[in-house]
Design a protein around this motif. Structure first.
Motif, mmCIF file in Angstrom:
data_model
loop_
_atom_site.group_PDB
_atom_site.id
_atom_site.type_symbol
_atom_site.label_atom_id
_atom_site.label_comp_id
_atom_site.label_asym_id
_atom_site.label_seq_id
_atom_site.Cartn_x
_atom_site.Cartn_y
_atom_site.Cartn_z
ATOM 1 N N ILE A 216 48.024 41.003 40.900
ATOM 2 C CA ILE A 216 47.958 39.676 41.518
ATOM 3 C C ILE A 216 46.522 39.329 41.886
ATOM 4 C CG2 ILE A 216 48.774 38.233 43.421
ATOM 5 C CD1 ILE A 216 50.877 38.989 41.213
ATOM 6 N N PHE A 217 45.745 40.313 42.322
ATOM 7 C CA PHE A 217 44.325 40.083 42.588
ATOM 8 C C PHE A 217 43.643 39.548 41.324
ATOM 9 C CE2 PHE A 217 40.019 41.638 42.041
ATOM 10 C CZ PHE A 217 39.385 41.125 43.155
ATOM 11 N N CYS A 218 43.862 40.199 40.193
ATOM 12 C CA CYS A 218 43.255 39.771 38.921
ATOM 13 C C CYS A 218 43.730 38.381 38.522
ATOM 14 C CB CYS A 218 43.578 40.770 37.812
ATOM 15 S SG CYS A 218 42.779 42.378 38.003
ATOM 16 N N LEU A 219 45.014 38.103 38.715
ATOM 17 C CA LEU A 219 45.550 36.778 38.387
ATOM 18 C C LEU A 219 44.927 35.710 39.287
ATOM 19 C CD1 LEU A 219 47.504 35.087 36.699
ATOM 20 C CD2 LEU A 219 49.245 35.532 38.446
ATOM 21 N N ASP A 220 44.836 35.984 40.577
ATOM 22 C CA ASP A 220 44.221 35.023 41.509
ATOM 23 C C ASP A 220 42.764 34.759 41.156
ATOM 24 O OD1 ASP A 220 46.604 34.917 42.914
ATOM 25 O OD2 ASP A 220 45.874 36.088 44.626
ATOM 26 N N LEU A 221 42.011 35.817 40.862
ATOM 27 C CA LEU A 221 40.598 35.663 40.514
ATOM 28 C C LEU A 221 40.465 34.864 39.212
ATOM 29 C CD1 LEU A 221 37.703 36.326 41.368
ATOM 30 C CD2 LEU A 221 37.904 38.490 40.118
ATOM 31 N N THR A 222 41.322 35.139 38.253
ATOM 32 C CA THR A 222 41.326 34.388 36.996
ATOM 33 C C THR A 222 41.587 32.911 37.255
ATOM 34 O OG1 THR A 222 42.092 36.316 35.749
ATOM 35 C CG2 THR A 222 42.468 34.159 34.749
ATOM 36 N N ALA A 223 42.614 32.611 38.033
ATOM 37 C CA ALA A 223 42.957 31.220 38.328
ATOM 38 C C ALA A 223 41.825 30.518 39.072
ATOM 39 C CB ALA A 223 44.253 31.161 39.138
ATOM 40 N N VAL B 9 38.581 31.148 39.014
ATOM 41 C CA VAL B 9 37.445 30.895 38.119
ATOM 42 C C VAL B 9 37.755 29.739 37.167
ATOM 43 C CG1 VAL B 9 36.073 31.855 36.212
ATOM 44 C CG2 VAL B 9 36.515 33.230 38.260
ATOM 45 N N ILE B 10 38.911 29.776 36.548
ATOM 46 C CA ILE B 10 39.247 28.736 35.576
ATOM 47 C C ILE B 10 39.373 27.370 36.247
ATOM 48 C CG2 ILE B 10 41.065 27.937 34.016
ATOM 49 C CD1 ILE B 10 41.336 30.863 33.134
ATOM 50 N N CYS B 11 40.031 27.327 37.392
ATOM 51 C CA CYS B 11 40.162 26.048 38.102
ATOM 52 C C CYS B 11 38.792 25.516 38.514
ATOM 53 C CB CYS B 11 41.062 26.219 39.327
ATOM 54 S SG CYS B 11 42.795 26.451 38.902
ATOM 55 N N HIS B 12 37.935 26.389 38.989
ATOM 56 C CA HIS B 12 36.591 25.967 39.397
ATOM 57 C C HIS B 12 35.780 25.482 38.197
ATOM 58 C CE1 HIS B 12 32.987 25.708 41.785
ATOM 59 N NE2 HIS B 12 32.356 26.507 40.948
ATOM 60 N N ARG B 13 35.835 26.200 37.104
ATOM 61 C CA ARG B 13 35.094 25.804 35.894
ATOM 62 C C ARG B 13 35.495 24.414 35.405
ATOM 63 N NH1 ARG B 13 35.089 30.989 31.752
ATOM 64 N NH2 ARG B 13 33.576 32.262 32.921
ATOM 65 N N HIS B 14 36.761 24.085 35.574
ATOM 66 C CA HIS B 14 37.272 22.821 35.050
ATOM 67 C C HIS B 14 37.419 21.754 36.132
ATOM 68 C CE1 HIS B 14 37.877 24.549 31.067
ATOM 69 N NE2 HIS B 14 38.300 25.641 31.692
ATOM 70 N N PHE C 82 36.113 28.621 46.356
ATOM 71 C CA PHE C 82 36.337 29.863 47.087
ATOM 72 C C PHE C 82 37.726 30.412 46.784
ATOM 73 C CE2 PHE C 82 37.742 26.425 49.792
ATOM 74 C CZ PHE C 82 38.967 26.859 50.243
ATOM 75 N N LEU C 83 37.879 31.703 47.048
ATOM 76 C CA LEU C 83 39.161 32.388 46.951
ATOM 77 C C LEU C 83 39.306 33.221 48.213
ATOM 78 C CD1 LEU C 83 41.708 33.427 45.425
ATOM 79 C CD2 LEU C 83 40.230 35.137 44.337
ATOM 80 N N VAL C 84 40.474 33.169 48.834
ATOM 81 C CA VAL C 84 40.722 33.891 50.079
ATOM 82 C C VAL C 84 41.905 34.840 49.887
ATOM 83 C CG1 VAL C 84 41.332 33.681 52.526
ATOM 84 C CG2 VAL C 84 39.931 31.909 51.441
ATOM 85 N N HIS C 85 41.718 36.076 50.323
ATOM 86 C CA HIS C 85 42.812 37.048 50.352
ATOM 87 C C HIS C 85 42.910 37.660 51.744
ATOM 88 C CE1 HIS C 85 42.774 37.780 45.771
ATOM 89 N NE2 HIS C 85 43.860 37.117 46.096
ATOM 90 N N LEU D 109 34.042 43.658 41.758
ATOM 91 C CA LEU D 109 34.355 42.699 40.707
ATOM 92 C C LEU D 109 34.317 41.275 41.247
ATOM 93 C CD1 LEU D 109 35.345 41.987 37.839
ATOM 94 C CD2 LEU D 109 37.690 42.372 38.676
ATOM 95 N N ALA D 110 34.954 41.054 42.390
ATOM 96 C CA ALA D 110 34.962 39.712 42.990
ATOM 97 C C ALA D 110 33.542 39.258 43.317
ATOM 98 C CB ALA D 110 35.831 39.697 44.249
ATOM 99 N N ASP D 111 32.730 40.163 43.832
ATOM 100 C CA ASP D 111 31.342 39.836 44.164
ATOM 101 C C ASP D 111 30.574 39.410 42.919
ATOM 102 O OD1 ASP D 111 29.024 39.694 45.882
ATOM 103 O OD2 ASP D 111 28.388 41.609 45.016
ATOM 104 N N GLU D 112 30.687 40.180 41.849
ATOM 105 C CA GLU D 112 29.967 39.870 40.613
ATOM 106 C C GLU D 112 30.449 38.567 39.984
ATOM 107 O OE1 GLU D 112 30.383 43.255 38.048
ATOM 108 O OE2 GLU D 112 29.400 44.592 39.491
ATOM 109 N N VAL D 113 31.763 38.403 39.898
ATOM 110 C CA VAL D 113 32.327 37.206 39.274
ATOM 111 C C VAL D 113 31.983 35.960 40.093
ATOM 112 C CG1 VAL D 113 34.502 36.035 38.707
ATOM 113 C CG2 VAL D 113 34.168 38.435 38.077
ATOM 114 N N CYS D 114 32.122 36.052 41.401
ATOM 115 C CA CYS D 114 31.854 34.891 42.251
ATOM 116 C C CYS D 114 30.375 34.512 42.233
ATOM 117 C CB CYS D 114 32.355 35.143 43.668
ATOM 118 S SG CYS D 114 34.169 35.142 43.752
ATOM 119 N N ALA D 115 29.488 35.499 42.201
ATOM 120 C CA ALA D 115 28.056 35.207 42.119
ATOM 121 C C ALA D 115 27.744 34.494 40.801
ATOM 122 C CB ALA D 115 27.240 36.497 42.236
#
Length: 148
Positions: free
Chosen positions: A52-59, A61-66, A72-75, A94-100
């Protein structure tokens, strides 16, 4: 859809060093989408939480890109209940690298003992702990200014 499938698979493989089969299935129904994220887990609660962490991070990123989501993402700490500290450390890295890279912010609440264990593993770079102020001696007291 392909973007989401590839991204989810990349994130899951990063967390598990490619040792586990990981995929995201997206099927279009007549009125909805059926989304099935998967990482071989043997019914491990910790791995299922990381799916679910991976799915949330994927969503996120994709939502932000488009332009369809926040930056932001909050857990809550519940997302990491039952997850090994090494996996938590990898997920935060992973979250740090992807978000940066994507211009996003990742916000997570963790208990201080878990945060300390993760810090010892050396993968958390951007940490801004907030010490809760508990004060129920006065009418205006409470937790973060809220009275329960």
């Amino acid at each position: 859809m392909r973007e989401a499938i590839l991204m989810f698979t990349e994130f899951a493989r990063r967390l598990y060093s490619g040792e586990r089969d990981a995929y995201l299935l997206i099927n279009a129904g007549t009125h909805s989408l059926e989304i099935t994220p998967h990482v071989d887990s043997g019914d491990s609660l910790g791995i299922n939480r990381m799916v679910i962490f991976c799915l949330d991070l994927t969503a996120a990123v994709i939502c932000h890109r488009h332009g369809r989501g926040p930056d932001f993402l909050v857990h809550d700490s519940h997302r990491f209940d039952g997850v090994d500290e090494r996996q938590i450390a990898e997920a935060l890295k992973l979250a740090d690298e992807v978000c940066a890279r994507e211009g996003l912010q990742y916000i997570v609440t963790l208990n201080s003992d878990v945060l300390e264990q993760v810090r010892l593993l050396g993968s958390v770079r951007h940490v801004a702990p907030i010490k809760p102020k508990l004060d129920d001696r006065y009418e205006e007291g409470g937790l973060f200014g809220f009275r329960f």
